[in-house]
Motif scaffolding. Structure first.
Motif, PDB file in Angstrom:
ATOM      1  N   GLU A 113      40.342  35.681  28.412  1.00  0.00           N
ATOM      2  CA  GLU A 113      40.483  36.934  27.677  1.00  0.00           C
ATOM      3  C   GLU A 113      39.886  38.049  28.511  1.00  0.00           C
ATOM      4  O   GLU A 113      38.923  37.837  29.233  1.00  0.00           O
ATOM      5  CB  GLU A 113      39.733  36.860  26.346  1.00  0.00           C
ATOM      6  N   TRP A 114      40.467  39.239  28.407  1.00  0.00           N
ATOM      7  CA  TRP A 114      39.942  40.353  29.168  1.00  0.00           C
ATOM      8  C   TRP A 114      39.631  41.525  28.261  1.00  0.00           C
ATOM      9  O   TRP A 114      40.213  41.680  27.188  1.00  0.00           O
ATOM     10  CB  TRP A 114      40.894  40.775  30.281  1.00  0.00           C
ATOM     11  N   LEU A 119      37.097  39.914  32.863  1.00  0.00           N
ATOM     12  CA  LEU A 119      37.834  38.759  32.383  1.00  0.00           C
ATOM     13  C   LEU A 119      36.834  37.657  32.058  1.00  0.00           C
ATOM     14  O   LEU A 119      35.948  37.373  32.866  1.00  0.00           O
ATOM     15  CB  LEU A 119      38.808  38.299  33.484  1.00  0.00           C
ATOM     16  N   GLN A 160      41.806  47.143  34.648  1.00  0.00           N
ATOM     17  CA  GLN A 160      42.237  46.396  33.465  1.00  0.00           C
ATOM     18  C   GLN A 160      43.537  45.647  33.776  1.00  0.00           C
ATOM     19  O   GLN A 160      43.709  44.512  33.347  1.00  0.00           O
ATOM     20  CB  GLN A 160      42.435  47.333  32.281  1.00  0.00           C
ATOM     21  N   GLN A 161      44.440  46.278  34.517  1.00  0.00           N
ATOM     22  CA  GLN A 161      45.706  45.624  34.849  1.00  0.00           C
ATOM     23  C   GLN A 161      45.478  44.377  35.694  1.00  0.00           C
ATOM     24  O   GLN A 161      46.109  43.346  35.477  1.00  0.00           O
ATOM     25  CB  GLN A 161      46.642  46.591  35.581  1.00  0.00           C
ATOM     26  N   ALA A 164      44.213  41.659  33.370  1.00  0.00           N
ATOM     27  CA  ALA A 164      45.297  41.141  32.533  1.00  0.00           C
ATOM     28  C   ALA A 164      46.227  40.239  33.341  1.00  0.00           C
ATOM     29  O   ALA A 164      46.599  39.137  32.891  1.00  0.00           O
ATOM     30  CB  ALA A 164      46.078  42.294  31.911  1.00  0.00           C
ATOM     31  N   ASP A 165      46.604  40.689  34.537  1.00  0.00           N
ATOM     32  CA  ASP A 165      47.491  39.893  35.391  1.00  0.00           C
ATOM     33  C   ASP A 165      46.821  38.584  35.807  1.00  0.00           C
ATOM     34  O   ASP A 165      47.469  37.522  35.819  1.00  0.00           O
ATOM     35  CB  ASP A 165      47.889  40.680  36.642  1.00  0.00           C
TER      36      ASP A 165
END
Length: 184
Positions: A113-114, A119, A160-161, A164-165
């Motif tokens: 989870e981030w 993360l 954040q990207q 998520a990636d």
């Protein structure tokens, strides 16, 4: 120009870490090139010290694509195996997935989870150090580092990207379809 600032002490351990980082990201053909790369990052060293550093890090010259020889560092956990990847700015986590990272994700990753650029990876008790080490060793662009407890890994990324990636990628490695055929 980078949007973050990095400070490192002028210690042997910090110099070794910087050499590993440089050799993982750039095609370095000679000790003179490596010294120039260190100087560009604010670290001055003698040729003799640099030579000893390369021996201690077990750096070897390997043939890169195009036939030129470049310095490389053996992958952690695999004596004699050299990490041949040279990062480019367009690389993503998939390009830096080692067999070790894939294995530990498949065996240990429970959740990912981030929140913002952070993360959080959960593992069974005692698994966090192994997974964090594999993430660190993969030298994934945008990952600044990991902190591991007993069953939790905190991965700090640049955005954040990226978080998520990376979460999506690591979770995909944990899927049973991604496991090697000889593994349960």
């Amino acid at each position: 120009m980078s949007d973050s600032t990095s400070f490192a002490p002028q210690t042997k351990a910090a110099r070794h870490a910087l050499i590993v980082q440089i050799l993982g990201k750039e095609r370095i053909h000679s000790q003179a090139e490596l010294r120039d790369a260190l100087v560009a990052r604010g670290v001055s060293t003698t040729q003799a010290t640099l030579s000893r550093d390369l021996v201690e890090l077990r750096a070897t010259k390997v043939r890169a694509s195009g036939g030129t020889q470049v310095y490389a560092i053996p992958e952690a956990g695999a004596p004699g195996q050299v990490h041949g990847a040279v990062l480019s700015s367009g690389d993503d986590a998939t390009a830096h997935t080692s067999a070790r990272l894939a294995r530990w994700c498949a065996d240990l990753l429970v959740t990912a989870e981030w929140a913002g650029p952070q993360l959080v990876l959960r593992t069974p008790a005692g698994g966090a150090q192994l997974l964090a080490s594999a993430v660190d060793d993969a030298m994934i662009p945008g990952v600044l580092g990991c902190i591991a407890g007993d069953d939790t890994v905190l991965v700090i990324t640049r955005s954040q990207q990226t978080a998520a990636d990376l979460a999506a990628h690591l979770l995909s490695l944990a899927e049973p379809a991604q496991r090697c055929p000889d593994r349960p």
